[in-house]
Design an enzyme around this catalytic site. Structure first.
Site, PDB file in Angstrom:
ATOM      1  N   ALA A 256      36.629  87.071  36.022  1.00 19.06           N
ATOM      2  CA  ALA A 256      37.160  86.556  34.757  1.00 19.06           C
ATOM      3  C   ALA A 256      36.039  86.016  33.873  1.00 19.06           C
ATOM      4  O   ALA A 256      36.224  85.848  32.676  1.00 19.06           O
ATOM      5  CB  ALA A 256      38.195  85.470  35.009  1.00 19.06           C
ATOM      6  N   ILE A 483      39.759  79.995  37.347  1.00 18.97           N
ATOM      7  CA  ILE A 483      41.211  79.785  37.253  1.00 18.97           C
ATOM      8  C   ILE A 483      41.481  78.684  36.235  1.00 18.97           C
ATOM      9  O   ILE A 483      42.333  78.806  35.372  1.00 18.97           O
ATOM     10  CB  ILE A 483      41.819  79.431  38.629  1.00 18.97           C
ATOM     11  CG1 ILE A 483      41.744  80.640  39.570  1.00 18.97           C
ATOM     12  CG2 ILE A 483      43.273  78.972  38.478  1.00 18.97           C
ATOM     13  CD1 ILE A 483      42.392  80.428  40.932  1.00 18.97           C
TER      14      ILE A 483
ATOM     15  N   GLY B 103      45.035  88.075  38.045  1.00 19.40           N
ATOM     16  CA  GLY B 103      43.786  87.425  38.457  1.00 19.40           C
ATOM     17  C   GLY B 103      43.591  86.140  37.688  1.00 19.40           C
ATOM     18  O   GLY B 103      44.559  85.506  37.281  1.00 19.40           O
ATOM     19  N   CYS B 104      42.335  85.741  37.487  1.00 20.60           N
ATOM     20  CA  CYS B 104      42.072  84.481  36.791  1.00 20.60           C
ATOM     21  C   CYS B 104      42.085  84.707  35.292  1.00 20.60           C
ATOM     22  O   CYS B 104      41.061  84.501  34.632  1.00 20.60           O
ATOM     23  CB  CYS B 104      40.744  83.891  37.211  1.00 20.60           C
ATOM     24  SG  CYS B 104      40.524  83.838  38.977  1.00 20.60           S
ATOM     25  N   VAL B 105      43.173  85.184  34.749  1.00 18.95           N
ATOM     26  CA  VAL B 105      43.223  85.444  33.306  1.00 18.95           C
ATOM     27  C   VAL B 105      44.421  84.762  32.669  1.00 18.95           C
ATOM     28  O   VAL B 105      45.355  84.426  33.343  1.00 18.95           O
ATOM     29  CB  VAL B 105      43.282  86.950  32.999  1.00 18.95           C
ATOM     30  CG1 VAL B 105      41.941  87.585  33.266  1.00 18.95           C
ATOM     31  CG2 VAL B 105      44.372  87.631  33.789  1.00 18.95           C
TER      32      VAL B 105
END
Ligand code: SF4
Ligand code: SF4
Lengths: 538, 105
Positions: A256, A483, B103-105
């Site tokens: 990310a 996150i 995911g980390c979005v």
């Protein structure tokens, strides 16, 4: 998105417990408080049991025929294997010290989100099946039978826990409810009961090396854009290397960071810093993910996904590994990697090539946290910094659960921030460092359908941000976790809309004075450096 | 997963209404999806963004980053929200028949 939830809809919290006892209060699956189940194709891809189409709102969850036997055998196996699990099942005295420490209870009011009761969901089955008193006395002893309603309850509440470990800080016996949640999730996984927000990234990771399923050519496309932006803002052309054999250091960060905002600004910070240092390092398109959603699935999965870090380090022949601003990755690296994937005796004990500092704490894993690396550079006067370039920002820092409670890394991030910013303000003491509140969306909860629970669970954190916003005009919330960068952004949009979210190395990118740079008139986001505060909309 | 009628054909969609198999996408399907995302009519500008997303997906097997999408299509973020009120990730990607990112979005 959070906008769908009405503003202030969650301010009223009902702490009144249900009329009946907790064993007689079945779960009600309400939209916004549960996560969609894992797709069959993802379970198949990973060879996980019982792939099928189902929904938590269905009466019949299509469990395997011998599901009870699977759970009981699974429990037995884990009680034998993990001493901690057995101890946690036995020693809770129900003192209640943890009861009001969980952000999901604070923000939601559901008694089953008190850590003690969350653990009791599984402990009651343990008593009923593995202790003599429980077998004989049943309910009087707090024991109960395993039914499908129990499985439904486990699913609901073990996915309303972010495995943040805040509760464990307050337990006089050191009971770690996060580990109990992890066991609960492992047992559910044996039945094919898991969530897509976790299992799809796991499947992607297994296939492409990262959660988002980014293949090498797509990764290059992202880097080209970031490098263009850096050139545009600083006048400097950076040419990083990928999969380069013989580099001294392998750098691994969450995907990310190069595939989402605001993570990419932090990633641009890494690129600029390493360039400025002339660091002999490489990226990898295979070890292209620091995060490990295996942690939210099972120990077996942690190991399977994490193996790529050492495998790639070995293949490329690097000396050691540097890791980026991720949260749960560091829990895995710090607490599991050595045992599960090590020993990494083909690597060397990490030494900073710039300062000569030996990172003693990374002796066993051979992996250094970027905050330690950068703090050491600053301490040794190796960087030219102009904190004035961050003057329009009024900054606070959120300790991400895992780096804070699993690693105890409190000083380095603050040291960096104070060196690259002039305006730094701490949130109240009982909400930072080891007592930090969770973002509300870790451990696989960060998905849109879970929005109500995320905003509730994130409320205590948001409250603390609101406090420094009111008192000191804070407009940036810094964190060092991918996150967090995603979930806190949504949390702020809902609760404290004037505050934007930032990684630490984004602040470094702004302050870093680079050799041969042009006059900087915009920050790394491309916004005017000298703007009045509050006007930094993306 | 549920099947719904989109532009005259039965298509499987996920819980949030994203089509499951991106190869079943057609302009007709896009029109039908648009009406579920507060886009009453697909203008030339809408098509430009949607076609860009399809091309990108075909090439890279993933949706582009929002910033990249704005840069490449020359539509700034504010205007993107005017075109697709439910947002570039949810609205535009859904209409273009792309899967939801995780995911980390
Ligand atoms: S603080 Fe520890 S011993 Fe007390 S109720 Fe909670 S888990 Fe049990
Ligand atoms: S680990 Fe965190 S989320 Fe889970 S019960 Fe404890 S405080 Fe709550």
């Amino acid at each position: 998105m959070a906008e769908e939830l009405k503003k202030d809809a969650l301010v009223q919290i009902d702490y009144k417990p249900p009329k009946k006892g907790w064993m007689d209060t079945p779960v009600e699956f309400r939209h916004g408080t549960y996560i969609y189940p894992a797709r069959a194709k993802n379970l198949k891809y990973l060879d996980l049991p019982n792939p099928r189409e189902w929904s938590p709102t269905d009466e019949d969850w299509k469990l395997p025929e011998n599901w009870k036997e699977i759970v009981i055998n699974g429990m037995k196996e884990r009680l034998d294997k993990y001493r901690s699990f057995k101890v946690y099942m036995d020693i809770c005295v129900r003192c209640g010290a943890c009861a009001d420490k969980c952000q999901f209870f604070i923000g939601g009011g559901d008694p089953k989100n008190m850590p003690v009761l969350r653990a009791e969901l599984i402990r009651s089955v343990y008593r009923g099946n593995f202790t003599a008193a429980g077998k004989i006395l049943g309910r009087v002893n707090g024991a109960r039978k395993l039914t499908t309603d129990v499985i439904k309850e486990w699913f609901y509440y073990f996915y309303q826990c972010t495995e943040c470990r805040r509760c464990s800080v307050f337990c006089p016996y050191g009971i770690d409810t996060a580990e109990i949640t992890m066991m609960g999730r492992e047992l559910l996984t044996l039945l094919g009961v898991n969530v897509n927000w976790v299992i799809e990234p796991v499947a992607n990771c297994y296939r492409t090396g990262n959660h988002l399923g980014i293949q090498p050519h797509a990764l290059m496309d992202m880097f080209e854009m970031m490098l263009d932006d850096i050139k545009d803002r600083t006048g400097i052309k950076i040419e990083p290397t990928f999969n380069r054999k013989g580099a001294e250091i392998l750098f691994i960060t969450p995907s990310a960071d190069y595939f989402a905002e605001p993570g990419m600004y932090t990633c641009m910070g890494y690129l600029m810093l390493f360039h400025e240092l002339g660091l002999d390092y490489t990226w990898s398109t295979y070890a292209s993910e620091g995060g490990n959603f295996g942690l939210f699935t099972s120990h077996e999965m942690i190991k399977r996904l994490n193996a790529k870090m050492y495998a790639e380090a070995k293949r490329l022949g690097v000396k050691w590994i540097l890791g980026g601003e991720c949260g749960h990755m560091w829990r895995v690296v710090h607490q599991y990697m050595g045992t599960l994937n090590g020993p990494a005796d083909f690597l060397e004990e990490p030494v900073s090539p710039i300062t000569g500092t030996k990172f003693e704490n990374a002796k066993s894993t051979k992996m250094v946290h970027i905050a330690e690396f950068t703090a050491d550079l600053i301490k040794n006067n190796k960087l030219r910094l102009d904190p004035g370039r961050n003057d329009k920002l009024r900054v606070t820092f959120h300790d991400s659960c895992n780096p804070a409670r699993a690693m105890g890394i409190f000083e380095e991030p603050r040291y960096i921030i104070k060196n690259v910013c002039n305006n730094f303000f701490e949130m109240p003491e009982n909400t930072t460092r080891e007592q930090t509140f969770c973002c509300g969306g870790g451990a696989g909860l960060g998905t849109d359908e879970m929005m109500e629970m995320r905003m509730r669970g994130g409320m205590p954190r948001a409250n603390a941000v609101q406090y420094v916003h009111d008192k000191h005009d804070v407009n940036r919330l810094t964190c060092m976790c991918a996150i967090d960068r995603a979930t806190l952004t949504t949390l702020m949009e809902y609760w404290v809309p004037d505050v934007k979210v930032t990684g630490i190395h984004e602040l470094v990118a702004n302050a870093l004075v680079m050799k041969g740079e042009k006059e900087r008139i915009v920050d790394i986001r491309g916004e005017p450096l000298k703007e009045e505060k509050g006007g930094d909309n993306v | 997963m549920a099947k719904v009628n989109l532009g005259g054909i039965e298509i499987e969609v996920d819980e949030d209404g994203f089509i499951v198999d991106p190869t079943l996408w057609s302009e007709k399907v896009a029109q039908a999806l648009a009406s579920t995302e507060d886009v009453p009519t697909m203008t030339e500008e809408h098509w430009k963004v949607v076609k860009y997303l399809r091309d990108y997906y075909q090439k890279y097997n993933i949706a582009p980053m929002i910033r990249k999408m704005c840069k490449d299509t020359q539509v700034d973020l504010k205007h993107m929200y005017e075109l697709f009120p439910t947002g570039p990730a949810k609205g535009a990607c859904k209409i273009a028949g792309l899967p939801k990112p995780t995911g980390c979005v």
